[in-house]
Design an enzyme around this catalytic site. Structure first.
Site, short mmCIF file in Angstrom:
data_model
loop_
_atom_site.label_atom_id
_atom_site.label_comp_id
_atom_site.label_asym_id
_atom_site.label_seq_id
_atom_site.Cartn_x
_atom_site.Cartn_y
_atom_site.Cartn_z
N GLU A 30 0.91 -1.32 0.09
CA GLU A 30 -0.06 0.11 -0.23
C GLU A 30 0.75 1.34 -0.03
OE1 GLU A 30 -2.38 -1.00 3.50
OE2 GLU A 30 -3.18 -2.57 2.22
N GLU A 60 -4.62 -6.60 2.72
CA GLU A 60 -3.38 -7.25 3.05
C GLU A 60 -3.41 -8.88 2.59
OE1 GLU A 60 -5.00 -5.28 4.77
OE2 GLU A 60 -3.32 -3.56 5.08
N GLN A 82 1.81 -2.14 5.76
CA GLN A 82 2.03 -0.75 6.29
C GLN A 82 2.43 -0.70 7.74
OE1 GLN A 82 -0.91 2.43 5.52
NE2 GLN A 82 0.37 2.39 3.66
N PHE A 83 1.81 -1.53 8.50
CA PHE A 83 2.20 -1.63 9.91
C PHE A 83 1.69 -3.00 10.29
CE2 PHE A 83 1.58 2.95 9.57
CZ PHE A 83 2.33 3.31 10.43
N HIS A 129 -1.02 0.41 15.93
CA HIS A 129 0.30 0.80 14.96
C HIS A 129 1.87 0.30 15.83
CE1 HIS A 129 -2.53 2.80 12.70
NE2 HIS A 129 -1.81 3.27 11.57
C1 LIG Z 1 -5.92 -3.09 7.62
C2 LIG Z 1 -5.42 -1.76 7.37
N1 LIG Z 1 -4.52 -1.79 6.35
C3 LIG Z 1 -3.77 -0.64 6.36
C4 LIG Z 1 -3.96 0.54 6.93
C5 LIG Z 1 -3.27 1.80 7.03
N2 LIG Z 1 -4.31 2.72 6.22
C6 LIG Z 1 -4.73 3.50 7.13
S1 LIG Z 1 -5.96 4.51 6.04
C7 LIG Z 1 -5.48 3.74 4.78
C8 LIG Z 1 -6.27 4.11 3.54
C9 LIG Z 1 -7.73 4.01 3.69
O1 LIG Z 1 -8.42 4.57 2.51
P1 LIG Z 1 -10.03 4.69 2.36
O2 LIG Z 1 -10.41 3.17 2.90
O3 LIG Z 1 -10.20 5.19 1.26
O4 LIG Z 1 -10.44 5.71 3.63
P2 LIG Z 1 -9.88 7.23 3.71
O5 LIG Z 1 -8.60 7.30 4.62
O6 LIG Z 1 -9.83 7.87 2.73
O7 LIG Z 1 -10.89 7.52 4.86
C10 LIG Z 1 -4.65 2.99 4.92
C11 LIG Z 1 -3.81 2.15 3.87
C12 LIG Z 1 -5.06 0.36 7.82
N3 LIG Z 1 -5.27 1.37 8.90
N4 LIG Z 1 -5.60 -0.88 8.33
#
Ligand SMILES: Cc1ncc(C[n+]2csc(CCOP(=O)(O)OP(=O)(O)O)c2C)c(N)n1
Ligand SMILES: [Mg+2]
Lengths: 322, 359
Positions: A30, A60, A82-83, A129
């Site tokens: 990601e 993931e 990512q974490f 995290h």
């Molecule tokens: C399972 C998981 N993978 C990765 C992350 C890291 N992460 C946080 S927000 C995000 C993107 C999310 O995008 P979206 O669903 O469009 O929501 P937005 O941030 O735009 O509100 C990611 C990859 C996470 N929090 N949880």
């Protein structure tokens, strides 16, 4: 040739070198494309290798699961999660397939995949995290679990991980990503499964890895004894011999980790010491660890993660016993 | 053997108040002036909270913070359509929805100060804490909507997630379960065009996100997420359906005008002048002009709203700071189990004894 790099730079240069060296290496995860990953560990890589560096959808299970297939075709997947705790979203793929492919097929299909992920506390991030699930990963037969603790070590260990014929979970301490620079040699390999004696001494042994190694090195400055510090670097396979030899010399041992105490790696390391150096022990093996609670959010995080003070008092208890 | 079309699907898209202030009068929801002003005020409250929070984070007081700037209509419009006892199942960017549902400002700030206190759900209220793992909470909302149905209660669960989340298998599972068990659940997908740096065009080849409902056999509908009236209208309809055991997915088309979180720098991946384009489509601005045109909002009312928000915020920040000061770190041991197991008790005592002996 060598360069002074931070850990995050060492990750990046290693990935760059391996992409350059081996056309089968694919780097994906990601935000690893244009943005260069949330920690910038892949910055610029997509510019040089747009055909082998990919920004994936947020999934993931997809990242880990496609790695199994990519590897089956002869590619070398190097995935970024990512974490660490988001690996749980792909945990079934890791435990059911990545780890087992070689044994299930009696070696006819393998999974030379590296899964990198930042772990541990210390950066005031959101919930989930800051986890350190190394004991869980080490408990899955078929995986190798690797922890760099410095930029140069990162280069050597990540190079070996990517070139290794079997899957590697590569745990990068978030806290050390930018904490210091050091000389990082080119084309540097550190064999997986070999510990490093980070500090020599003969009064007490401390075993610590990742960010806790740095914390331990700080702690021993205030200890009035000769402390031997061992960084296992790989938790599976674990270099039992180096640890046991040290304990035979010192008779006392402290194991440090961020993860919760119960069923943590300190328990495993203590058992190996009991099995192989019982008669040399002058004190029970001390554990300085996180507590059996979910890693708290950052207002309480510093009270959870072992710091130099807690490590120092652990060392004192080991020294003063008996 | 036949070779024929056996199923066909379409996706509706709704807009009531357009960017150029034209209004589809037939679709205007039945809301009185006070309600309209409340929608407006909640959007502004959330916007100001985000602005203050970013500033506090920059000064080192708050941790990582995810602003909802630009997404206020998508959330306020839908949360406002909920009934008193409905459930809010949020993700991490849901300040507008939380405020609309009555979560207090200091509580949101405390969460951003890294305090579990900010995730407490007040007694008697239906709701779950923010879910940090992307796409994990829609399954909970399905469970809530299913549980309410099993107990013959009318309450609906409304869950919020992003465009990125729709790539997670869990989100499909949530919609599929909801369909199978007639769960009383509304899925609100805010398509803000980004998942951190990944644009929607790289997230999926699907033409709309609303159509992801079709594979699960539930209704999917799209709405202009920057049009608070359109969102309210669509959400109201969806909730009525959900109350009758027909789950719905709403895709609200919006834009994350600010950074992903305070640790992100969007300039690394934004294109050209897209930010300026979306500034002109800002949901608060659009609604403000609408209210002014209709004589519902004048300068005096506007000032009163601003003053109220500023003083509430000042108070909330003070309260959060005081609660942070008074924080007891040992609390981390107290809420893990109903009764503390003996091994944890020993760790707790060691912690209290010498700042944590690790014993
Ligand atoms: C399972 C998981 N993978 C990765 C992350 C890291 N992460 C946080 S927000 C995000 C993107 C999310 O995008 P979206 O669903 O469009 O929501 P937005 O941030 O735009 O509100 C990611 C990859 C996470 N929090 N949880
Ligand atoms: Mg998004």
């Amino acid at each position: 040739m060598s360069e002074r790099l931070r850990m995050v730079g060492a990750v990046r240069e290693t990935l760059r070198d391996e992409l350059e060296r081996d056309d089968s290496v694919v780097v994906y995860g990601e935000d690893v494309g244009e943005a260069g990953g949330v920690f910038r560990a892949t910055q610029g890589l997509v510019d040089d290798h747009p055909d082998r560096v990919f920004n994936t959808p947020v999934a993931e299970a997809g990242i880990v699961g496609t790695g199994v297939g990519l590897a089956a075709t002869g590619m070398r997947p190097v995935a970024e999660i990512q974490f660490q705790s988001f690996l749980y979203q792909g945990f079934h793929q890791l435990a059911q397939h990545v780890a087992r492919m070689r044994s299930r097929t009696r070696g006819t299909v393998t999974c030379p995949m590296t899964i990198r992920m930042p772990y541990g506390g210390g950066i005031h991030a959101l919930e989930l995290h800051s986890e350190s699930f190394e004991a869980g990963f080490s408990h899955i037969p078929g995986l190798q679990v690797v922890f760099p603790a410095s930029p140069a070590e990162t280069k050597g260990l990540l190079t070996s991980a990517i070139r290794d014929p079997d899957p590697v979970v590569f745990m990068e301490p978030t806290r050390l990503y930018r904490s210091f620079r050091e000389e990082v040699p080119d084309d540097h390999e550190i064999p997986l499964g070999e510990a490093r004696v980070a500090e020599s001494g003969d009064d007490v042994t401390v075993v610590a890895w990742g960010s806790m190694l740095r914390e331990t090195l700080d702690a021993i400055e205030d200890v009035d004894a000769n402390v031997e510090v061992i960084d296992p670097r790989t938790l599976y396979p674990l270099d039992t011999e180096t640890i046991v030899d040290s304990v035979k010399k010192t008779g006392r041992c402290v194991v440090v980790h961020e993860a919760p105490k119960t069923a943590g790696m300190a328990g495993e390391i203590t058992s190996r010491i009991n099995e192989e150096a019982f008669l040399y022990l002058e004190a029970p093996v001390e554990r300085v660890t996180g507590y059996d609670v979910p890693v708290p959010m950052f207002a309480r995080e510093d009270d959870y993660v072992p710091d130099a003070d807690r490590i120092e008092s652990g060392i004192r208890r080991a020294l003063e016993f008996g | 053997m036949p070779d024929e079309n056996v199923a066909q699907f379409t996706i509706r898209s709704v807009q009531v108040l357009a960017e150029d202030e034209t209004v589809d009068e037939e679709l205007v929801p039945d809301l009185d002036d006070d309600e309209l002003l409340e929608l407006y005020e909640q959007m502004k409250r959330s916007r100001r909270l985000d602005e203050r929070a970013i500033a506090l984070q920059r000064r080192g007081e708050l941790g990582t913070y995810a602003p909802a700037i630009g997404q206020e209509a998508a959330q306020v419009g839908s949360a406002f359509a909920m009934a008193e006892d409905d459930w809010l199942v949020p993700s991490f960017r849901e300040q507008p929805a939380l405020l609309t549902r009555g979560t207090e400002l200091h509580s949101i700030l405390e969460y951003a100060l890294g305090m579990e206190e900010g995730a407490e759900i007040p007694d008697g209220e239906g709701g779950l804490p923010p879910a940090i793992p992307v796409g994990s909470q829609p399954l909970h909302a399905t469970g809530v909507g299913w549980g309410e149905a099993l107990q013959d209660r009318p309450n609906v669960a409304v869950t919020y997630f992003g465009d990125g989340a729709t790539s997670q298998g869990d989100v499909y599972e949530a919609m599929n379960f909801a369909g199978v068990y007639d769960a009383q659940t509304v899925f609100v997908c805010q398509n803000n065009r980004y998942a951190i740096s990944t644009g929607i065009e790289n997230q999926t080849e699907a033409e709309t996100l609303a159509q992801k409902a079709i594979a699960a056999g539930i209704d999917g509908i799209q709405v202009d997420g920057n049009d608070v009236l359109g969102v309210y209208r669509v959400a109201r309809e969806a909730m009525e359906k959900a109350r009758n055991g027909e789950p719905v997915l709403i895709e609200a088309l919006t834009y994350r005008r600010s950074m992903h979180t305070t640790s992100d720098d969007p300039s690394a991946y934004r294109e050209g002048d897209e930010e300026a384009e979306w500034e002109a489509r800002d949901p608060i601005l659009r609604f403000q002009v609408y209210l002014e045109d209709r004589g519902i909002l004048d300068d005096e009312t506007e000032d009163a709203i601003d003053d109220r928000i500023e003083s509430e915020l000042a108070e909330a920040i003070e309260r959060a700071r005081a609660d942070r000061e008074a924080l007891d770190p040992a609390d981390m041991f107290r809420h893990v189990y109903a009764e503390m197991p003996s091994e944890l008790e020993r760790q707790y005592e060691a912690f209290e004894g010498d700042g944590g002996g690790g014993k």
